[in-house]
Every structure is written in C-alpha cells, then in structure tokens.
Design an enzyme around this catalytic site. Structure first.
Site, PDB file in Angstrom:
ATOM      1  N   ASP A   1      52.933  39.808  36.388  1.00  0.00           N
ATOM      2  CA  ASP A   1      51.609  39.219  36.125  1.00  0.00           C
ATOM      3  C   ASP A   1      51.727  38.437  34.831  1.00  0.00           C
ATOM      4  OD1 ASP A   1      48.692  38.797  35.841  1.00  0.00           O
ATOM      5  OD2 ASP A   1      48.538  40.376  37.342  1.00  0.00           O
TER       6      ASP A   1
ATOM      7  N   HIS B   1      48.327  33.956  38.401  1.00  0.00           N
ATOM      8  CA  HIS B   1      48.729  35.074  37.537  1.00  0.00           C
ATOM      9  C   HIS B   1      50.207  34.982  37.172  1.00  0.00           C
ATOM     10  CE1 HIS B   1      45.185  37.716  37.315  1.00  0.00           C
ATOM     11  NE2 HIS B   1      44.909  37.354  38.557  1.00  0.00           N
TER      12      HIS B   1
ATOM     13  N   GLU C   1      43.243  35.143  42.777  1.00  0.00           N
ATOM     14  CA  GLU C   1      42.718  34.493  41.570  1.00  0.00           C
ATOM     15  C   GLU C   1      43.545  33.318  41.050  1.00  0.00           C
ATOM     16  OE1 GLU C   1      40.111  37.859  39.405  1.00  0.00           O
ATOM     17  OE2 GLU C   1      42.246  38.140  39.121  1.00  0.00           O
TER      18      GLU C   1
HETATM   19  C1  ACM Z   1      42.554  41.704  41.646  1.00  0.00           C
HETATM   20  O1  ACM Z   1      41.857  42.617  41.166  1.00  0.00           O
HETATM   21  N1  ACM Z   1      42.640  40.528  41.047  1.00  0.00           N
HETATM   22  C2  ACM Z   1      43.300  41.891  42.876  1.00  0.00           C
END
Ligand code: ACM
Length: 700
Positions: free
Chosen positions: A205, A282, A338
C-alpha cells in the site's frame, strides 16, 4: 418444550470395531439432530462453551476421563497426524500415535461436509470423524476447548458440526505499520482456534511495500522504509520514503523465506494465506521508486499506476509471477480499491490506450487493467479477488468480489454469477472504534461494537436463491493507519475477530448474542493468559449515554432555518435533525449528526413565541481521522423578531487541533434571557476540507 436428551450407547470394549462404531454413531447422529444445542437435564452442562458455536450438540450419559497422554490412531494421513500432534503439543494436549487400540480414533466419513466433523465423546473413548483433514483439525479445536472447560473429565456428548461458509477470513494491513512474522504467526494461532481458514495479508500500500521481489529490489531497499514511524506524521509530512540504512528508517519487509515460513505455519493450521498486491491505486510507494510507471514520470506525484504504459504491465505481471510462485492460495487479491483515476484523464499514454481499446471512460480503463491481470493470473491456474471497485467499468469474467463499501457490490457480483466475500465496513471493519472513543486509543472516527459485528448475516435468505450460494463467506479487516503497536493491533482484532468467526461458522439459528458474550468473556481471559491484548469487553460502556433517551425541551420539534447549508452527504434526518429530540451517538455517520464542510454552521430555531430562557446548548464532535473539527467558537444569540440579535455567549473551543481521540463537547450558555429566535453560529477553524458536525440544539 425441550426435547429429551439422547442417551449415548455405552461402548462395548470387546466389539469395539470401527464398523460398529460408525453404524452406532450414524444412528446416534440422526437422533442427535433432534436435540437442541441447549438440551440438558439436571446436572448436565447447558453449553459446551465451544466458540464458534457448533451446529448440533447432543448430551450423553456418563463421563469420559482423559488419560494423561491420549493415544490416537485412525484414518489420518501421517503428515496430517503429525500436524495435529505438533499443534496439540503447543496447546499442552499430549497426544501420541499408537498402533494399538486408541483412546482417540480418527475416522473418515465422506458423508460429512467439507471442514465438518463429528466428535463423539463417551466413557470408553473418543471418535472424531470427518471427510477431510481440516474437519479433523477443527474437531480437535473443539475437543481442546472442551478440555479447557471441563478439565480431564468430559461429559459424554456428540457434536455434529460444519461451517456455514467456506471462506472465513481476517485481513491484516502490514503496510501502514509493519508487523513481524512472529506477530503474524501468533494471530494465526488464535485464528485457527476460532476456525478461520483465510488470512488475507495486505502486503502493499502507499505507506510501505512489505514483500521481497527479486526483480525489483528498490521495493524493499526504499519503498519499505519511511523516516516516520507514525503513519499520520508520515502522511501529513510529505509521504516520503528513505533507504533502509537511513538512521531514521522505520518499517520493514518479509524476505521470501519469512513468507514461506508463515505460509507453512498457516497451512498446518488449515489457514490459506491470501496475498494482496495493490493496483492500480494505493501505489505511491512503488511510484516513488519506479516513477516511470506513473502518468507524470515524477516521484511523489501520483498514487495510481499509468495504465497507458506497457511497463506497468511488465512490472505487475513480474511481481505477480513471484507472488504466485510463493503463495499456493487459489485466490490472488489485486486490491483495485480507491484509485484516484485523476491523472489518467489527461495522461497522453492513458488517453491513447483508451482510444485504441475503445474504452469510454477511466472506469473502463481500470477495468481493462483488471481484465488483463486476471488473464495473467488465470493462465497460472489462480483466481482474481478484488475490492468491489473492480465492478466499475465492467467486472473481469472470472473475478470474485470482496464487498467493503456496504454489501451492494457483493450482491451485484453475485447476481451476475460471480462469487463474493462480504466484508462491509459497518459490520466488518475492525479499525473502527469499538467503545467510548473518548477513552479508547485513537482509531478511525467510526464505531463498531462487538454486538454489531455479531449480528451480521452475510447471506440472509432474503437475498434469494440466485445470490445466497454465490456468497463464499465473510472477512474482518484491520487497517492499521492508526494502529502503531502490536498491543493495539490485538486490541482491535480481539474479541471482535471472534464474532466474525462465529458469523462465518455458525448457522444463524444457532447464534445467540447473550450466550456468545458469556463465552467471549472466557475467551478474553484465555487470550490474556496466553499473552494477547484483547479489548476488555466486560468494561464496555456501549452507546453514548446522551444518545440513549430522547430529549424534550423548548426547541423540540421547532422549525430550524439554515443560513448555511449542511452537506447533502451528512444531511442526517434533514431540516428536522437539530430539533428532533435525538442526540448523536459516537458515530458521526449515525444519521443524527449533521455535517458542514468548509463552512460555518449558522442556524436559527424559531420557538414560535417569545419566552424566558435559562439554557441553550449544542453538541459538536471532533474526529481527527475523519477531518471533523470543533468549531473555533460558538456564538449563541437571541432575538424577538428574527432580525436584531443579542449575543448571550461566545464560547471558545479548548480542544487542541492535534488531539487524536474523538471528543464530544457541549457549547452552552446558561443565565436569564427572553426571546423567540435562538441563533447558533459555529465558526469553522479554517482547516481546508474540514468538517463541523453538530447534533441537537437544546433550549430550556
Ligand atoms: C478499503 O477499505 N479501501 C478496501
């Protein structure tokens, strides 16, 4: 009326052959189906205490006295037997394999469901039947829990048990704060106790890359290290990385040997480790060290991979090949959540890709990447799993969806014939605060209690016959932005993780929160004895006291004029919210708190006639992680005509901006005044993107 308890047949030592055993137990098993979990008579115990609660329990007559060392034999493969012995040894349960007549016999019974078992405890011995090694292991977990509850004299009983769902997972984010392999193994032990079978390892991440990849050494030379131990400090301080030999370097990663060790440790506990490699969003940490993979070509400018660039696919497939070589899991999680998608709109390479491939928008561009990655994974015999954003722009043909933004994504996937794992935030996000946030360690400014986790049903019948079978199971997620230590991590995982386990294992008709709560308190003590740091559930205060009873006062039900508009995203109950008598709970999203972004709150309550006033108060909250701040000050004024106001008080905020726990404060005036209109002006603190959340206006 309670059904009569079933009386176990006494074992006949001379004719103790497996065949007879099996026949008897089959008949017994049928009869047992009619006996409820709670059946008891006189001194017989009411509950086994086993967690997650088993599906069927029938009490017998008599006791089974366990020998110091339990001789066992049966149909288990030698490797499975050895795994059970190793595990039992760690639990202080002495088992020894024997060629002679065993006390504990393992039997194969192909009529038992996958991972299920039938455990028959009688005065003469124990029979543990299953159709697979996992079932035998889970039967042993139940037997262990029986010994913890009853000591060496077990009541005669038969348990017929099998999981409700084939996927029962927990996710740990080791990117935001790195946790070493020993910590992971410690959590796997507890997961196995509660019959979890998937450990989802969030390995990459923006805050750090955690897995050694031979072809891309910079990922662990730089992208795994930050000059800030604390995530918030890193996040607000420029989001930089440093070399691992930098004196300030904080972080870490797993070598391939570490990963193999954890996978093997988990395998012996019948837990599959599902790796997650995030894409296309991410991914700041990758793009910091390989900036040519971002749309700008510059480090620290993007969090999404450039999908127009073939080098992105080279990188991702190279990484996935090494991951697939390491992890036997059928599922490879590719994130998918996201992505900001912003840079793709103007990037020449992304625009060219969209034109060439006939992709009408950036959602379809993301979907193009996911489909290509899925083909790569499928060609290597694995399946793609991704967060529910992978539905946007069209779902890849064989993908499984992990539903986190509520359940809708999972349901939509299931409706279109895809598998889904349910992990909705409001029931499964273990980074949310679990009790009074003014006392609990800083957490995400959202709220999730043990009973709320427990009540979750991932696949209610109401979803219909087409959807229910496509739901593979449930997963709890622990994101670790604000979970910097091992102790804190365990505090967040347990005991809510136990509730997730029971949601995944136990059929809804056998779930009972009061019974679970009593068992969980015992489990917490056991965890503490073994060096875990669970939340002290027995001290939980539950909901915010102020929110429990409606208030009735001069302003209740009166009309409110909004001089500044609340955000439609946090409208709560609309224009009546501030005078509906309902005060907000701990959670700003509970539809009792109304939210304003980048704006003062300026509202007027019309009391309908001029009257004497002694008190005006309004509650505000501060939630650091959700960018919710106390107003700089709150001005309370009154008027007879709604035009000329007299200020009663200007109450200044005294909560520091840096304060990390949630806070709830009443800004109030008391004294003597008269008026018809009461105006509240709460002034924004100027922090861009900041919210003010406000609940009931109380006037007396
Ligand atoms: C998440 O909580 N962005 C999967």
């Amino acid at each position: 009326m309670r059904p009569e308890p079933i009386i176990l047949p006494k074992f006949d030592a001379e004719t103790h052959t497996l065949k007879r055993f099996m026949k008897r137990f089959f008949l017994f098993g049928l009869a047992a189906l009619y006996v409820s979990l709670a059946s008891c008579d006189g001194e017989r115990p009411r509950t086994t205490g086993i967690t997650p609660a088993p599906q069927q329990v029938a009490w017998g007559r008599g006791r089974c006295v366990l020998p110091e060392t339990i001789a066992c034999a049966g149909d288990l493969a030698p490797a499975d037997m050895s795994d059970i012995e190793t595990w039992a040894d760690r639990q202080g349960l002495a088992l020894v394999a024997t060629d002679a007549e065993p006390f504990l016999r393992f039997a194969t019974d192909d009529t038992i469901a996958a991972e299920g078992y039938r455990l028959t405890v009688s005065p003469e011995g124990i029979l543990l039947a299953s159709s697979d090694a996992a079932g035998a292991f889970y039967g042993m977990q139940s037997l262990l829990q029986l010994t913890e509850r009853f000591g060496r004299e077990l009541p005669a009983l038969e348990i017929a048990d099998a999981p409700r769902f084939p996927y029962r997972g927990l996710m740990l984010d080791v990117s935001r704060h790195f946790r070493d392999k020993e910590f992971v193994k410690k959590q796997l032990d507890l997961m196995a106790r509660y019959k979890f079978n998937r450990f989802h390892w969030h390995l990459t991440d923006g805050a750090g890359w955690r897995i050694a990849i031979d072809r891309y050494p910079e990922l662990t030379e730089i992208a795994a290290w930050r000059p800030y131990p604390d995530w918030d400090a890193w996040h607000t301080g420029g989001r930089r990385y440093c070399r691992r030999d930098d004196p300030k370097a904080d972080g870490g990663y797993y070598t391939k040997d570490d990963i193999r060790e954890v996978i093997e440790y988990a395998r012996r506990l019948h837990i599959t480790v599902v790796p997650e490699i995030e894409m296309p969003g991410h991914s700041e940490e990758v793009l910091a060290v390989y900036p040519e993979l971002s749309c700008t070509g510059e480090p620290y400018t993007c969090s999404d991979f450039c999908i127009g660039n073939e080098k992105t696919f080279q990188f991702l497939t190279d990484v996935l090949d090494e991951v697939i070589d390491l992890f036997p899991s059928e599922y490879i999680h590719i994130g998918g959540d996201e992505a900001s998608k912003g840079a793709w709109r103007t990037c020449p390479k992304c625009k060219a890709r969209m034109e060439r491939e006939g992709l009408k928008d950036v959602d379809e561009l993301q979907s193009y990447l996911i489909r290509r990655i899925e083909r790569h994974i499928n060609a290597r015999g694995r399946k793609l799993l991704g967060w529910d954003e992978i539905l946007e722009g069209g779902l890849a043909p064989n993908a499984t969806v992990m539903s986190w933004r509520g359940v809708e994504g999972g349901i939509a996937a299931a409706r279109s014939g895809h598998h889904a794992v349910m992990s909705p935030g409001d029931h499964c996000y273990l980074d949310f605060c679990q009790d009074d946030p003014t006392v609990e360690p800083p957490a995400a400014a959202a709220f999730l209690t043990l009973p709320t986790v427990y009540e979750y049903d991932p696949a209610p019948d109401s979803l219909g016959e087409a959807v229910v079978p496509m739901i593979l199971g449930v997963q709890g997620n622990l994101w670790c932005e604000r979970v910097p230590t091992e102790e804190h991590c365990e505090h967040m995982l347990w005991p809510r993780g136990v509730a997730i386990a029971e949601v995944g294992w136990t059929q809804p008709e056998h779930k009972d929160y009061d019974d679970f709560y009593a068992r969980v308190l015992v489990e917490i003590e056991r965890m503490q004895e073994r060096g875990y740091h669970p939340f002290e559930q027995k001290n939980a205060v539950g909901s915010r006291v102020e929110s429990r009873e409606p208030v009735a006062c001069l302003s209740t039900g009166k009309a409110v004029t909004y001089n500044t508009a609340y955000s439609p995203k946090y409208a709560a109950a609309g224009d009546g919210t501030l005078t509906d008598g309902l005060r907000g709970g701990w959670n700003y999203g509970d539809k009792r708190w109304q939210g304003w972004i980048d704006s003062d709150v300026d509202v007027v309550v019309d009391l309908e006639r001029k009257q004497p006033l002694t008190y005006v108060g309004v509650d505000f909250m501060q939630g650091f992680s959700a960018d919710i701040w106390m107003p700089r000050e709150v001005e309370i004024s009154v008027s007879d005509d709604g035009e000329r106001y007299t200020t009663l008080a200007v109450v200044a905020n005294d909560i520091p901006f840096e304060y990390r726990k949630s806070v709830y404060e009443t800004f109030a005036w008391s004294g003597e005044a008269e008026g018809r209109y009461v105006r509240i002006v709460a002034r924004h603190n100027g922090h861009k993107g900041g919210w003010i959340f406000c609940d009931e206006i109380v006037v007396r």
